[in-house]
Each structure stands twice: as C-alpha cells, then as structure tokens.
Write a protein that holds these residues in place. Structure first.
Motif, PDB file in Angstrom:
ATOM      1  N   UNK A   2       0.590  -1.249   0.045  1.00 25.78           N
ATOM      2  CA  UNK A   2       0.033   0.025  -0.040  1.00 25.78           C
ATOM      3  C   UNK A   2       0.858   1.241   0.104  1.00 25.78           C
ATOM      4  N   UNK A   3       0.652   2.233  -1.015  1.00 23.21           N
ATOM      5  CA  UNK A   3       1.449   3.217  -1.068  1.00 23.21           C
ATOM      6  C   UNK A   3       0.478   4.538  -1.052  1.00 23.21           C
ATOM      7  N   UNK A   4      -0.725   4.117  -0.953  1.00 22.05           N
ATOM      8  CA  UNK A   4      -1.635   5.385  -0.840  1.00 22.05           C
ATOM      9  C   UNK A   4      -2.820   5.046   0.036  1.00 22.05           C
ATOM     10  N   UNK A   5      -3.056   5.915   0.839  1.00 21.14           N
ATOM     11  CA  UNK A   5      -4.223   5.575   1.917  1.00 21.14           C
ATOM     12  C   UNK A   5      -4.970   6.926   2.294  1.00 21.14           C
ATOM     13  N   UNK A   6      -6.130   6.751   3.018  1.00 21.70           N
ATOM     14  CA  UNK A   6      -6.690   7.979   3.677  1.00 21.70           C
ATOM     15  C   UNK A   6      -6.605   7.794   5.027  1.00 21.70           C
ATOM     16  N   UNK A   7      -6.147   8.759   5.834  1.00 20.14           N
ATOM     17  CA  UNK A   7      -6.493   8.620   7.315  1.00 20.14           C
ATOM     18  C   UNK A   7      -7.624   9.526   7.677  1.00 20.14           C
ATOM     19  N   UNK A   8      -8.177   8.906   8.847  1.00 20.71           N
ATOM     20  CA  UNK A   8      -9.259   9.532   9.272  1.00 20.71           C
ATOM     21  C   UNK A   8      -9.176  10.966  10.179  1.00 20.71           C
ATOM     22  N   UNK A   9     -10.354  11.585  10.242  1.00 16.81           N
ATOM     23  CA  UNK A   9     -10.008  12.963  11.005  1.00 16.81           C
ATOM     24  C   UNK A   9      -9.759  12.390  12.315  1.00 16.81           C
ATOM     25  N   UNK A  10      -9.425  13.841  13.122  1.00  7.93           N
ATOM     26  CA  UNK A  10      -8.982  13.391  14.626  1.00  7.93           C
ATOM     27  C   UNK A  10     -10.268  12.814  15.280  1.00  7.93           C
ATOM     28  N   UNK A  11     -11.334  13.596  15.015  1.00 10.59           N
ATOM     29  CA  UNK A  11     -12.460  12.979  15.871  1.00 10.59           C
ATOM     30  C   UNK A  11     -12.879  11.527  15.629  1.00 10.59           C
ATOM     31  N   UNK A  26      -9.481  14.926   7.383  1.00 12.18           N
ATOM     32  CA  UNK A  26      -9.128  13.580   6.859  1.00 12.18           C
ATOM     33  C   UNK A  26      -7.864  13.913   5.913  1.00 12.18           C
ATOM     34  N   UNK A  27      -6.884  13.025   5.850  1.00 17.77           N
ATOM     35  CA  UNK A  27      -5.655  13.183   5.027  1.00 17.77           C
ATOM     36  C   UNK A  27      -5.441  12.238   4.078  1.00 17.77           C
ATOM     37  N   UNK A  28      -5.081  12.681   2.745  1.00 19.59           N
ATOM     38  CA  UNK A  28      -4.604  11.744   1.572  1.00 19.59           C
ATOM     39  C   UNK A  28      -3.379  11.642   1.630  1.00 19.59           C
ATOM     40  N   UNK A  36      -0.895  10.359  10.837  1.00 16.78           N
ATOM     41  CA  UNK A  36      -0.997  10.230  12.361  1.00 16.78           C
ATOM     42  C   UNK A  36      -0.775   8.525  12.492  1.00 16.78           C
ATOM     43  N   UNK A  37      -0.176   8.163  13.544  1.00 15.82           N
ATOM     44  CA  UNK A  37      -0.099   6.841  13.851  1.00 15.82           C
ATOM     45  C   UNK A  37      -0.157   6.879  15.443  1.00 15.82           C
ATOM     46  N   UNK A  38      -0.413   5.435  16.047  1.00 12.49           N
ATOM     47  CA  UNK A  38      -0.514   5.210  17.611  1.00 12.49           C
ATOM     48  C   UNK A  38       0.591   4.392  18.112  1.00 12.49           C
TER      49      UNK A  38
END
Length: 213
Positions: A2-11, A26-28, A36-38
């Motif tokens: 995977x080289x492309x993904x969408x990150x969810x919004x903070x909420x 949301x981030x592309x 973001x990561x946890x």
C-alpha cells in the motif's frame, strides 16, 4: 502493498482508538507525507494491562532508520514484509525492539490490473469502521537535532485472499497490509518481538469492500 491511503479525521480516530492528538481533517497520504499513528505512551502504567495508554503522534509515512542521512528513504520504506522485517537494515531495529504501532486508515488504495491497465481501487472495511493497520515505528534525529517519527505498514502474502489477490500486476506477488481486529489493538502494542509474527494474518475478504475510482 500500500502506497496510498486515507487517514481519518481526529474525531474519528478518537472514537475508534481512544486516543486524541492535534486537530486535523481527513488526510490523503503518500510515501513521505506526514500522517497519524498510535503507539504505547512513554507514561504507560504497567499495572493497567487491560487498557494500555496510547499516544497519537504524527510521523512520516515511511520509516526513517536511525542511520539514514535524510528523509528520502521514506519513499521506499512505507511497507515492510513481515517475513523479513527482522533482517532488513531499514526495519530490523524497530522489529527487534518491538516498536509496534497502529496506523489508522479510513481507506487504502491498490491498483487492479485485471483489465490490462492499472485501475485505482479504494478498499474499506465493510462496516465502515476505520482500519487499524499494524506497523513499525522509528524515531530519527535530523541534522538540526530535531526528532522525526516515521512508520511502515507491515504486509503478508495475500495470494489466497479472495479480494486482495486481485491487485497489482499479474506477475507480482500478491501482498496486503495487516489489518488488525479491534480486539487485538492492545495486544499488538504490548507484544514482545518474539510474538510479533502471531499477529501477521490476512484480514478476511468478506469484511472488506472495494470500489474502482
């Protein structure tokens, strides 16, 4: 892979993973972008094994090993093969130190080549919940003395996965990122290196859906 993904919004991340960070939409994301990561918090209370404290950080989509001279390597280290991560120079420090993380993803993208040309395909969980992708993280110090986090998504073979085997060129090995069941989030973040491979499993095809874009 995977080289492309969408990150969810903070909420959305707060609701799904119980961790809050700086407000973001949301981030592309592509390799080298910050997302973001946890990971386990440094202030983890070891007595509370049921609900480990996690922190939401921003890092480069592409792990930057400590020996790297710059961040350009992130363009090649955004995915790590789980079978060889413990041996590869870019990933072995994070793997051997069990620097486990979870990458929140609203959707991932893969190319479908069955028509003879690449068709970008958006893949999500069928229940519309964010994915929690198993990853490795590393902290790199740049020439100015600043710490920069980076992360890589772990992958497994997907040759017998009814959905994920449809992506990438016909001659390429079929791979997929490791999407963790929600019940294993805490276990993955706490797992020692000797147990890392136990989490490297395919996510069931019937729990995913795809759409050509």
């Amino acid at each position: 892979m995977c080289s492309h993904y969408e990150a969810p919004a903070s909420g959305q991340i707060a609701l799904a993973f119980g961790a809050r960070g700086p407000e973001q939409g949301e981030l592309d994301l592509w390799p080298g972008y910050m997302g973001p990561f946890l990971k386990l918090a440094l202030s983890l209370d070891d007595q509370d094994e049921a609900t480990p404290q996690v922190e939401l950080l921003s890092g480069s989509f592409g792990l930057i090993p400590g020996w790297s001279k710059d961040t350009k390597i992130a363009r090649r280290t955004y995915n790590a093969r789980s079978e060889t991560a413990g041996e590869k120079p870019s990933f072995r420090n994070a793997w051997r130190r069990a620097q486990h993380c979870i990458i929140p993803a609203k959707a991932i993208y893969e190319p479908d080549w069955r028509s003879g040309k690449a068709v970008a395909t958006r893949i999500t969980r069928r229940d519309s919940e964010p994915m929690g992708i198993a990853g490795l993280w590393e902290c790199w110090t740049n020439p100015a003395g600043e710490e920069v986090f980076g992360f890589s998504m772990l992958t497994v073979n997907a040759g017998n996965n009814e959905l994920m085997r449809n992506f990438h060129r016909p001659e390429d090995e079929k791979r997929m990122v490791v999407i963790l069941p929600k019940g294993l989030y805490a276990d993955w973040l706490r797992a020692p290196a000797a147990e890392s491979m136990e989490f490297m499993r395919q996510y069931p095809a019937d729990r995913l859906c795809s759409e050509a874009r």
